[in-house]
Motif scaffolding. Structure first.
Motif, mmCIF file in Angstrom:
data_model
loop_
_atom_site.group_PDB
_atom_site.id
_atom_site.type_symbol
_atom_site.label_atom_id
_atom_site.label_comp_id
_atom_site.label_asym_id
_atom_site.label_seq_id
_atom_site.Cartn_x
_atom_site.Cartn_y
_atom_site.Cartn_z
ATOM 1 N N MET A 116 0.819 -1.220 0.000
ATOM 2 C CA MET A 116 0.000 0.000 0.000
ATOM 3 C C MET A 116 0.846 1.261 0.000
ATOM 4 S SD MET A 116 -3.099 -0.849 2.642
ATOM 5 C CE MET A 116 -4.384 -1.999 2.175
ATOM 6 N N ASP A 117 0.305 2.318 -0.631
ATOM 7 C CA ASP A 117 0.900 3.640 -0.503
ATOM 8 C C ASP A 117 0.292 4.318 0.725
ATOM 9 O OD1 ASP A 117 -1.631 4.627 -1.218
ATOM 10 O OD2 ASP A 117 -1.045 5.008 -3.306
ATOM 11 N N TRP A 118 0.674 5.566 0.977
ATOM 12 C CA TRP A 118 0.222 6.249 2.189
ATOM 13 C C TRP A 118 -1.297 6.364 2.257
ATOM 14 C CZ3 TRP A 118 2.643 7.096 6.558
ATOM 15 C CH2 TRP A 118 4.031 7.210 6.571
ATOM 16 N N ASP A 119 -1.923 6.775 1.163
ATOM 17 C CA ASP A 119 -3.372 6.975 1.192
ATOM 18 C C ASP A 119 -4.121 5.665 1.411
ATOM 19 O OD1 ASP A 119 -3.292 9.744 0.826
ATOM 20 O OD2 ASP A 119 -3.184 9.552 -1.352
ATOM 21 N N GLN A 120 -3.678 4.623 0.752
ATOM 22 C CA GLN A 120 -4.319 3.322 0.935
ATOM 23 C C GLN A 120 -4.131 2.819 2.360
ATOM 24 O OE1 GLN A 120 -2.118 1.375 -2.146
ATOM 25 N NE2 GLN A 120 -3.772 1.531 -3.652
ATOM 26 N N ARG A 127 6.891 12.478 6.418
ATOM 27 C CA ARG A 127 6.831 11.104 5.900
ATOM 28 C C ARG A 127 8.165 10.587 5.374
ATOM 29 N NH1 ARG A 127 0.885 10.748 2.918
ATOM 30 N NH2 ARG A 127 -0.332 10.750 4.867
ATOM 31 N N ARG A 131 4.440 -1.253 7.738
ATOM 32 C CA ARG A 131 4.368 -0.565 6.446
ATOM 33 C C ARG A 131 4.716 0.912 6.594
ATOM 34 N NH1 ARG A 131 5.951 -0.602 1.567
ATOM 35 N NH2 ARG A 131 4.608 0.475 0.070
ATOM 36 N N LEU A 142 7.663 2.816 4.515
ATOM 37 C CA LEU A 142 7.444 4.025 3.723
ATOM 38 C C LEU A 142 8.306 5.185 4.213
ATOM 39 C CD1 LEU A 142 3.564 3.818 3.368
ATOM 40 C CD2 LEU A 142 5.219 3.583 1.514
#
Length: 253
Positions: free
Chosen positions: A70-74, A101, A176, A180
Motif C-alpha cells: 500500500m501507498d500512504w493513502d491506501q 513522511r 508498512r 514508507l
C-alpha cells in the motif's frame, strides 16, 4: 547530572490534508459491517484488508501482503476502516500517525489516549506536550524531522496497556509505515513499544543505553512520556537516552 535548565526545558509547553480515500472519521465499526458500507471509495486493496480483518489479524497471510504493497493513502484508509481486533468497537477514530513522511527519526509509543482518540493525532495531551518539549531540547520538532506513531492505532479502553493480540493486529500497519518512512533511527518509548520491536520481556532499564535493531533499522529504547509525568526523577534518564540517540544518529551519518 542533568542541569536544572535542561529539566525546565523538558517541561516546555509548546491542515492535515483531507484523506482522499476516507471522507470522515470512521464511525463505530463492527465486524459484521460490510467493508463496502464503510469505504465506498473504489480502493480494492483497502476493502480487501477490511474484509479479511474480520476475526483475522492483518499480520496474517494475504492481508499482510496487501498492506505491504500500500501507498500512504491506501494505508490510512485501511487503518481507519480496520476491524481486526476489538479496539475498533469503542474508538472515535483510528489514530494513524503524524509527522514528516521521510523523517530520519521515528518515535513509537503505546497507543492513543482519550485526547488522541478525540483529535485523531498521537501525543496531543499532557504527555504529548512533554514529548514536544523533549524534542525541542535536542533541536527537533514533530512534522519536521520526526514522525510519531503508536504500537496500536485505536485507544484501549481506560487507556490500559494493549494486549499482544492487539499489537499483532496492528503490526502490519506499523511495519508498512516504517517501510514508507525509512527512518534512520527508531525510538521505542515505553515497555510496550520495546516488546513490540524486540520481542523480549527484559526490563526497560536493561534495554536503555544500548543500540538495538528492528529488521535493518537502528533502534533505541527510552521511557514513555506518560510514565515520566508520574515519575519525575526518571526525566534525567530520558534526557540521557535522547542524547544517546542523537549521538547514535550522528555516528550513522
Amino acid at each position: 547530572m542533568i542541569g536544572r535548565r535542561l529539566l525546565e526545558e523538558l517541561e516546555l509547553d509548546s491542515v492535515a490534508r483531507l484523506y482522499r480515500l476516507v471522507a470522515a472519521p470512521t464511525p463505530a465499526l463492527t465486524a459484521d459491517r460490510a467493508p463496502e458500507d464503510v469505504m465506498r471509495t473504489g480502493d480494492v486493496s483497502a476493502v480487501h484488508v477490511v474484509r479479511e480483518a474480520r476475526g483475522v489479524a492483518v499480520a496474517d497471510g494475504a492481508a499482510r501482503d496487501r498492506v505491504s504493497a500500500m501507498d500512504w493513502d491506501q494505508l490510512e484508509a485501511a487503518v481507519r476502516a480496520c476491524v481486526a481486533c476489538g479496539l475498533c468497537k469503542q474508538r472515535k477514530q483510528a489514530v494513524f500517525g503524524v509527522g514528516h513522511r521521510a523523517a530520519p527519526w521515528l518515535f513509537v509509543g503505546e497507543g492513543p489516549g482519550a485526547e488522541e482518540d478525540a483529535q485523531g493525532e498521537p501525543f496531543v495531551g499532557q504527555a504529548g506536550r512533554l514529548l514536544d518539549g523533549m524534542l525541542a531540547a535536542i533541536g527537533l520538532a514533530r512534522g519536521r524531522e520526526v514522525y510519531i506513531a503508536n504500537v496500536v492505532k485505536c485507544r484501549p479502553p481506560g487507556n490500559r496497556t494493549p494486549t499482544p493480540e492487539e499489537a499483532t493486529a496492528c503490526a502490519a500497519f506499523l511495519d508498512r509505515q516504517i517501510e514508507l518512512i525509512r527512518p534512520r533511527l527508531i525510538v521505542a518509548m515505553g515497555k510496550t513499544a520495546a516488546q513490540r520491536f524486540l520481542a523480549t520481556d527484559a526490563s526497560l532499564g536493561s534495554l536503555r543505553g544500548r543500540l538495538h535493531r528492528y529488521r535493518d533499522t537502528p533502534l533505541v529504547v527510552t521511557y514513555h512520556p506518560a510514565y515520566l509525568l508520574r515519575t519525575l526523577p526518571d526525566k534525567a534518564k530520558a534526557w540521557e537516552d535522547l542524547l544517546y540517540a542523537r549521538r547514535v544518529l550522528r555516528e550513522l551519518s
